[in-house]
Design an enzyme around this catalytic site. Structure first.
Site: not given
Ligand code: AMP
Length: 275
Positions: A34-35, A37, A153
């Protein structure tokens, strides 16, 4: 864009890129992009010659009874987004490629993983540190990008890199939100319309806490109680935790003095949302 499913494929490309002296940025994700990422990917694109996105739902960071099976997946859509963002390689391994039979080696950062999300997810951060270490070794990235939404994290990964002398720079990126303030998350897809409306309470409660701090409130318990009372007004919300911790060691603080992190985890329906 190269689509790689095996570690060897990634390594072959990395060897070529390194020979040419190109810098590599890595964005580790669990897919369903999503945005939030996309913002990490764009930053990586600006900073590096080569950008690798890993797209892998990491089984060892899910505890028993968590949402491993249900976790949303759409690799085709992820590839489209990554292509549009000019990514060089997307790495989408199978669990059996990442965890060979007889896999017994884990990486962990103890104290920092014990509190906040670690209380209800005791194996989670060891799973994260292990997969992230593997990805750092596989991609030989110069920089890796993590979102501040997952603040614990980010703090743990930074400490692991420092403590274990990984040759990589960790870059924290701002939280991307929906217009009504809800932090973007792959897990938001678990919310039905009523739950989605209720989920705005997280940002409202956090904003109130932030305002109190800006206005000079120093007592943690006053701020925590106010945030909890706002969350408790939403019948669909069930609090996992509301905590104010120092941003280095993630230990609870009584009095606000210097860098702090206000972290919350709240169940709305079956979705466990963090902010
Ligand atoms: P995930 O796929 O949820 O494991 O996230 C992968 C990376 O994207 C991690 O470093 C998350 O912290 C980051 N991330 C997920 N959602 C957001 C968001 N809304 N804003 C900024 N970074 C994000």
């Amino acid at each position: 864009m190269i689509i790689a499913h095996t570690i060897n494929e990634v390594k072959e490309h990395v060897i070529e890129w390194k020979k040419k002296g190109l810098s590599i940025g890595l964005v580790p994700t669990m897919g369903y992009l999503h945005e939030g990422h996309a913002s990490l990917i764009k930053k990586a694109r600006t900073d590096n010659d080569i950008v690798i996105v890993s797209d892998f739902v990491n089984p060892i960071q899910f505890g028993a009874g968590e949402d491993l099976e249900d976790y949303p997946r759409d690799f085709e859509a992820d590839c489209k987004l990554c292509t549009s963002l000019g990514i060089d390689l997307i790495f989408n391994p199978n669990p059996s490629e990442m965890y060979l039979k007889g896999f017994h080696s884990y990486v962990g950062v103890d104290t920092l993983s014990a509190g906040l999300c670690g209380k209800s997810r005791p194996i989670h951060f060891n799973g994260v540190c292990t997969v992230v270490s593997k990805l750092f070794n596989i991609t030989e990235a110069n920089r890796a990008y993590f979102g501040k939404k997952d603040a614990q994290q980010l703090c743990i990964v930074k400490r692991m890199v420092r403590d274990l002398n990984f040759n990589i720079e960790i870059i924290g990126c701002p939280i991307i939100r929906e217009e009504d303030g809800l932090a973007k998350s792959s897990r938001n897809t678990y919310l039905n319309a009523t739950e989605r409306a209720a989920a705005t309470i997280l940002h409202k409660a956090l904003t109130k806490g932030e305002d109190m701090i800006r206005n000079g409130e120093k007592k943690s318990h006053t701020i925590i109680n106010e945030i909890k009372s706002i969350l408790e007004k939403e019948p669909l919300a069930r609090i996992d935790y509301v905590e104010l911790v120092d941003s280095d060691e993630l230990q609870p603080v009584d009095t606000i003095n210097g860098g702090i992190l206000c972290a919350i985890a709240v169940y709305i329906g079956k979705a466990r949302l963090i902010d």
